[in-house]
Motif scaffolding. Structure first.
Motif, PDB file in Angstrom:
ATOM      1  N   LEU A 289      97.824   4.891 152.110  1.00 17.50           N
ATOM      2  CA  LEU A 289      96.401   5.133 151.840  1.00 17.50           C
ATOM      3  C   LEU A 289      96.213   6.529 151.252  1.00 17.50           C
ATOM      4  O   LEU A 289      95.466   6.716 150.287  1.00 17.50           O
ATOM      5  CB  LEU A 289      95.591   5.000 153.128  1.00 17.50           C
ATOM      6  N   ILE A 290      96.903   7.488 151.857  1.00 14.44           N
ATOM      7  CA  ILE A 290      96.824   8.853 151.331  1.00 14.44           C
ATOM      8  C   ILE A 290      97.329   8.880 149.893  1.00 14.44           C
ATOM      9  O   ILE A 290      96.745   9.507 149.019  1.00 14.44           O
ATOM     10  CB  ILE A 290      97.644   9.819 152.217  1.00 14.44           C
ATOM     11  N   SER A 291      98.410   8.148 149.664  1.00 17.02           N
ATOM     12  CA  SER A 291      98.976   8.134 148.315  1.00 17.02           C
ATOM     13  C   SER A 291      97.998   7.498 147.323  1.00 17.02           C
ATOM     14  O   SER A 291      97.915   7.926 146.174  1.00 17.02           O
ATOM     15  CB  SER A 291     100.326   7.435 148.357  1.00 17.02           C
ATOM     16  N   VAL A 292      97.234   6.487 147.776  1.00 18.24           N
ATOM     17  CA  VAL A 292      96.226   5.888 146.884  1.00 18.24           C
ATOM     18  C   VAL A 292      95.179   6.935 146.504  1.00 18.24           C
ATOM     19  O   VAL A 292      94.804   7.072 145.338  1.00 18.24           O
ATOM     20  CB  VAL A 292      95.541   4.672 147.561  1.00 18.24           C
ATOM     21  N   VAL A 293      94.757   7.720 147.499  1.00 16.19           N
ATOM     22  CA  VAL A 293      93.750   8.749 147.225  1.00 16.19           C
ATOM     23  C   VAL A 293      94.328   9.814 146.301  1.00 16.19           C
ATOM     24  O   VAL A 293      93.710  10.250 145.343  1.00 16.19           O
ATOM     25  CB  VAL A 293      93.260   9.373 148.543  1.00 16.19           C
ATOM     26  N   ARG A 294      95.565  10.212 146.594  1.00 18.64           N
ATOM     27  CA  ARG A 294      96.210  11.252 145.810  1.00 18.64           C
ATOM     28  C   ARG A 294      96.435  10.801 144.364  1.00 18.64           C
ATOM     29  O   ARG A 294      96.415  11.601 143.442  1.00 18.64           O
ATOM     30  CB  ARG A 294      97.550  11.606 146.464  1.00 18.64           C
ATOM     31  N   LYS A 295      96.675   9.528 144.191  1.00 19.04           N
ATOM     32  CA  LYS A 295      97.013   9.020 142.870  1.00 19.04           C
ATOM     33  C   LYS A 295      95.826   8.350 142.196  1.00 19.04           C
ATOM     34  O   LYS A 295      96.009   7.572 141.255  1.00 19.04           O
ATOM     35  CB  LYS A 295      98.162   8.016 142.996  1.00 19.04           C
ATOM     36  N   THR A 296      94.627   8.662 142.670  1.00 21.10           N
ATOM     37  CA  THR A 296      93.435   8.012 142.116  1.00 21.10           C
ATOM     38  C   THR A 296      93.413   8.061 140.590  1.00 21.10           C
ATOM     39  O   THR A 296      93.204   7.058 139.926  1.00 21.10           O
ATOM     40  CB  THR A 296      92.180   8.691 142.668  1.00 21.10           C
ATOM     41  N   ARG A 297      93.671   9.246 140.035  1.00 17.16           N
ATOM     42  CA  ARG A 297      93.577   9.391 138.590  1.00 17.16           C
ATOM     43  C   ARG A 297      94.651   8.586 137.872  1.00 17.16           C
ATOM     44  O   ARG A 297      94.407   8.019 136.811  1.00 17.16           O
ATOM     45  CB  ARG A 297      93.658  10.863 138.214  1.00 17.16           C
ATOM     46  N   GLU A 298      95.829   8.514 138.476  1.00 15.93           N
ATOM     47  CA  GLU A 298      96.880   7.708 137.851  1.00 15.93           C
ATOM     48  C   GLU A 298      96.553   6.225 137.906  1.00 15.93           C
ATOM     49  O   GLU A 298      96.896   5.463 137.001  1.00 15.93           O
ATOM     50  CB  GLU A 298      98.221   7.959 138.530  1.00 15.93           C
ATOM     51  N   ILE A 299      95.871   5.839 138.999  1.00 15.09           N
ATOM     52  CA  ILE A 299      95.456   4.436 139.089  1.00 15.09           C
ATOM     53  C   ILE A 299      94.443   4.138 137.979  1.00 15.09           C
ATOM     54  O   ILE A 299      94.487   3.090 137.339  1.00 15.09           O
ATOM     55  CB  ILE A 299      94.890   4.144 140.490  1.00 15.09           C
ATOM     56  N   GLY A 300      93.556   5.123 137.728  1.00 15.71           N
ATOM     57  CA  GLY A 300      92.632   4.985 136.605  1.00 15.71           C
ATOM     58  C   GLY A 300      93.381   4.862 135.293  1.00 15.71           C
ATOM     59  O   GLY A 300      93.058   4.027 134.438  1.00 15.71           O
ATOM     60  N   LEU A 301      94.414   5.659 135.152  1.00 17.54           N
ATOM     61  CA  LEU A 301      95.201   5.628 133.927  1.00 17.54           C
ATOM     62  C   LEU A 301      95.835   4.255 133.723  1.00 17.54           C
ATOM     63  O   LEU A 301      95.863   3.729 132.611  1.00 17.54           O
ATOM     64  CB  LEU A 301      96.310   6.680 133.973  1.00 17.54           C
ATOM     65  N   LEU A 302      96.353   3.671 134.832  1.00 17.89           N
ATOM     66  CA  LEU A 302      96.987   2.358 134.719  1.00 17.89           C
ATOM     67  C   LEU A 302      95.987   1.352 134.169  1.00 17.89           C
ATOM     68  O   LEU A 302      96.337   0.489 133.358  1.00 17.89           O
ATOM     69  CB  LEU A 302      97.513   1.912 136.090  1.00 17.89           C
ATOM     70  N   GLY A 303      94.724   1.489 134.598  1.00 20.24           N
ATOM     71  CA  GLY A 303      93.674   0.640 134.040  1.00 20.24           C
ATOM     72  C   GLY A 303      93.529   0.893 132.547  1.00 20.24           C
ATOM     73  O   GLY A 303      93.432  -0.044 131.748  1.00 20.24           O
ATOM     74  N   ALA A 304      93.532   2.173 132.154  1.00 15.28           N
ATOM     75  CA  ALA A 304      93.364   2.516 130.743  1.00 15.28           C
ATOM     76  C   ALA A 304      94.529   2.004 129.910  1.00 15.28           C
ATOM     77  O   ALA A 304      94.390   1.719 128.729  1.00 15.28           O
ATOM     78  CB  ALA A 304      93.246   4.026 130.593  1.00 15.28           C
ATOM     79  N   LEU A 305      95.703   1.872 130.547  1.00 18.73           N
ATOM     80  CA  LEU A 305      96.875   1.369 129.823  1.00 18.73           C
ATOM     81  C   LEU A 305      96.876  -0.158 129.756  1.00 18.73           C
ATOM     82  O   LEU A 305      97.744  -0.742 129.120  1.00 18.73           O
ATOM     83  CB  LEU A 305      98.163   1.842 130.507  1.00 18.73           C
ATOM     84  N   GLY A 306      95.931  -0.779 130.446  1.00 17.36           N
ATOM     85  CA  GLY A 306      95.861  -2.236 130.384  1.00 17.36           C
ATOM     86  C   GLY A 306      96.260  -2.933 131.673  1.00 17.36           C
ATOM     87  O   GLY A 306      96.417  -4.148 131.690  1.00 17.36           O
ATOM     88  N   GLY A 307      96.457  -2.164 132.759  1.00 18.28           N
ATOM     89  CA  GLY A 307      96.816  -2.765 134.041  1.00 18.28           C
ATOM     90  C   GLY A 307      95.604  -3.422 134.683  1.00 18.28           C
ATOM     91  O   GLY A 307      94.484  -2.966 134.519  1.00 18.28           O
ATOM     92  N   LYS A 308      95.871  -4.519 135.427  1.00 16.01           N
ATOM     93  CA  LYS A 308      94.776  -5.216 136.101  1.00 16.01           C
ATOM     94  C   LYS A 308      94.760  -4.822 137.572  1.00 16.01           C
ATOM     95  O   LYS A 308      95.789  -4.453 138.134  1.00 16.01           O
ATOM     96  CB  LYS A 308      94.979  -6.723 135.975  1.00 16.01           C
ATOM     97  N   PRO A 309      93.579  -4.910 138.194  1.00 11.03           N
ATOM     98  CA  PRO A 309      93.482  -4.502 139.601  1.00 11.03           C
ATOM     99  C   PRO A 309      94.504  -5.173 140.507  1.00 11.03           C
ATOM    100  O   PRO A 309      95.100  -4.521 141.357  1.00 11.03           O
ATOM    101  CB  PRO A 309      92.065  -4.922 139.976  1.00 11.03           C
TER     102      PRO A 309
END
Ligand SMILES: Nc1ncnc2c1ncn2[C@@H]1O[C@H](COP(=O)(O)OP(=O)(O)O)[C@@H](O)[C@H]1O
Ligand SMILES: [Mg+2]
Lengths: 411, 242
Positions: A289-309
């Motif tokens: 969970l902490i890692s999800v919070v820490r990597k929030t921006r990278e998760i956003g990036l994955l979306g920008a690269l075409g990743g699905k939820p």
């Protein structure tokens, strides 16, 4: 490999860097798995040892008369049994409760009458006689179990008095009460609490005499050739001897209750120790969970690269799985290593606390037994991997719920 | 990659009138709820970007430039209006191939080295093969990072990180690159170099570019300059003709 699996692998095992999060999470699961392997194996070892003792003291199978009837011609029945494939040896026995007295101290042991010539083919009795010897057993002597001898204070060479129900019956018809005087020829120790405290051994002839059995016996103990299934062979014997008024049963059947309790204990330990894995899974959940919070921006990036939820979710769920998988493997290695050195560890521990005596006295085992059943190991592996994967679900859900735009905006 | 797409070679810039525009935004509206007030950020923004064209968007801080780019990328939904990428609307499935994005903060994945960060773009489509690897290496060489491929983002300077991000945006040979203040975190000199790279590579590959920037010099290098003001886009160069 799909990108989310690749990323999960890389986040846990980054290139050229050591991840403390991964190491500690894996270690948590590994400890749980190790303890589970160790304890189920030791418990399994106890069970295995006890089964071995039962087979050693009772044989693989027992043939008795149906409805408690005695067997009239033991020799003829044994000859028929010997024809049946799988039967290695057999020995007749008679048994019953007697009143035993030594210097005013009474005991009510189960007395086993054995055929001294034949018994060793089925039950390695001589091996368990620790003081005295089975060879010295004659129709006027007795071998006591160790706990009983200790309780009575009787030693080899002492004389004990035995009253059988037959003698007491005569008493009620006003005959003179004359107990049988028996010399203690030996003391045996099997390592089974119950047997060591409640069984005494005499010759079959003496037992037949005490119980007024004549030449009849109560049953026949059978030893099977190695590798045979006791229940199957029992069924085959029953088939062959149909109509003879006897029934064969395996030790498994005869000791059902005891084995059930043993299994229950093992299951309880399994259940309780599984909580170690569950607790470590909680820590995996919170770390992810902490890692999800820490990597929030990278998760956003994955979306920008075409990743699905759901792919992002799979990435975090897979991390839970990987931790579980790695932890299980490390745990198995640690567990089996510990199992291998268990006796050295116990020895060191008892030396440290100077409690060697206590261990052997209470547990009857000079060595800690170990016996790992494949079924248990498979259950442990499945449990820990499934629990760890479930631990990844909550972080995965949180990650999937993140809107890429908000994730990219977060600071 | 880019040469696989037959439409790309056919419409060299500037676009012919009959080819569909790479990007069209039509009367786009977006507002945010802030407490009990609704703030209208975009109120009818129109934009058409043709293949191979570069467009810069300027605007005050908070004027809605990032909001506009998020809508153009399909990562956020419009309140009203339409966005089209070529023939169809934006979807997550199309995004990996159609669109490259560059951000103010570079958003590299810290666990991956430069090469793997670039390859991440092609991973979104399929496991990268030898050709993808070669292309990623080639792109990194083009942005001047041939010697830095195995470096982690933490071992790279800001300008180098942004160049990795540029290479990543170009990896799948997209039709369109959206860059949101890509030089905002870089010093002037490094920023200039990154813009040169971005414009040069986009021109070479006939990729259309929408560049959000505060820097007039950078804006002047694009084919068209737009200004986002009070929720609408106005042409600055070439001027709207009045
Ligand atoms: N999620 C949001 N909720 C509320 N207001 C927002 C949100 N995102 C952006 N805004 C507002 O929208 C306006 C435009 O923001 P932004 O597009 O980031 O501007 P720019 O990139 O031009 O600086 C700002 O006033 C900002 O406060
Ligand atoms: Mg902005």
């Amino acid at each position: 490999m799909p990108w989310y699996f690749y990323l999960a692998l890389k986040q846990l095992f980054p290139t050229g860097r050591f991840s403390f999060f991964t190491a500690i999470s894996v270690l948590g699961v590994a400890l749980g798995v190790m303890l589970l392997v160790l304890s189920t194996s030791v418990m399994g070892g106890f069970g295995h040892e006890i089964r071995r003792m039962i087979v050693d003291t009772q044989g693989d199978l027992q043939v008795r008369g149906v409805g408690g009837k005695v067997i009239n011609d033991a020799a003829a029945l044994q000859a028929r049994l010997a024809q049946i494939p799988g039967v290695a040896a057999s020995t007749p026995f008679a048994e019953g409760v007697v009143l035993l007295q030594f210097e005013d101290r009474p005991a009510y042991p189960n007395m086993q009458g054995v055929d001294v010539q034949q018994v060793n083919g089925v039950i390695p009795l001589a091996r368990y006689v620790s003081i005295g010897s089975l060879d010295e057993l004659d129709d006027d002597s007795i071998i006591l179990s160790v706990q009983m001898a200790l309780g009575l204070g009787a030693r080899v060479g002492d004389t004990v008095e035995v009253y059988s129900p037959l003698i007491l019956e005569r008493l009620s018809s006003d005959e003179i009460l004359a107990p049988r005087q028996l010399r203690v020829a030996g003391i045996f120790e099997i390592g089974h609490q119950q047997l060591d405290s409640s069984v005494v051994i005499v010759t079959l002839r003496l037992m037949q005499d005490l119980y007024g059995l004549g030449t009849t016996v109560h049953g026949i103990n059978i030893k099977l050739k190695p590798g045979l299934d006791a229940d199957e062979t029992a069924a085959r014997i029953n088939q062959t001897l149909r109509g003879a008024g006897v029934q064969a049963r395996s030790w498994m059947e005869l000791n059902q209750d005891f084995l059930f309790v043993l299994q229950l204990e093992k299951n309880m330990i399994f259940f309780l120790l599984t909580f170690i894995i569950i607790v470590s899974a909680f820590s995996v959940t919170s770390s992810l969970l902490i890692s999800v919070v820490r990597k929030t921006r990278e998760i956003g990036l994955l979306g920008a690269l075409g990743g699905k939820p759901r792919q992002v979710a799979a990435c975090f769920c897979f991390q839970g799985f990987l931790i579980g998988f790695a932890g299980t493997i490390v745990g198995l290695v640690l567990g089996f290593t510990a199992l291998h050195f268990r006796n050295d560890m116990v020895e060191a521990f008892t030396k440290l606390t100077s409690s060697e005596q206590v261990l052997t006295r209470f547990y009857q085992f000079r060595e800690l037994p170990g016996y790992s059943e494949t079924r248990d190991i498979v259950a442990i592996v499945v449990c820990s991997v499934v629990i760890s994967t479930v631990a990844g679900l909550l972080p995965a859900w949180r990650a999937a719920k993140l809107k890429p735009v908000e994730a990219l905006r977060s600071e | 990659m880019s040469t696989d797409d037959p439409s790309k070679g056919a419409t060299r810039r500037p676009a012919s009138d009959d080819a569909p525009a790479v990007l069209t935004a039509c009367a786009v509206q977006k507002s945010y709820q802030s407490g009990d007030r609704r703030i209208a950020v975009l109120c009818g923004a129109d934009l058409t970007v043709n293949s191979g064209e570069s467009v810069s968007i300027r605007g005050e801080s908070g004027s809605g430039k990032s909001t506009l780019l998020h809508l153009l990328s399909g990562l956020d939904d419009v309140d009203a209006g339409t966005i089209t990428w070529g023939e169809a609307g934006p979807t997550a499935n199309r995004r990996a191939r159609y669109l490259g994005m560059v951000f103010q903060s570079f958003y590299l994945i810290p666990e991956l080295d430069a090469l793997q960060n670039v390859l991440m773009a092609s991973r979104m489509i399929a496991s990268p093969g030898a050709r993808d690897r070669a292309r990623a290496k080639d792109l990194l060489a083009r942005v001047g990072l041939a010697e830095r491929m195995t470096h982690l983002p933490s071992q790279l300077s800001g300008g180098e990180r942004q160049r990795v991000a540029v290479a990543r945006a170009l990896m799948n040979g997209p039709r369109l690159i959206l860059a949101d203040e890509p030089t905002g975190n870089l010093d002037e000199h490094t920023g200039d170099a990154v813009i040169e790279l971005l414009l040069g590579l986009a021109r070479e590959t006939t990729t259309a570019l929408v560049l959000v920037t505060h820097n007039p010099t950078h804006a002047a290098k694009t084919d068209r300059e737009l200004l986002l003001h009070e929720g609408v886009l106005r042409a600055v160069r070439p001027s709207s003709g009045f």
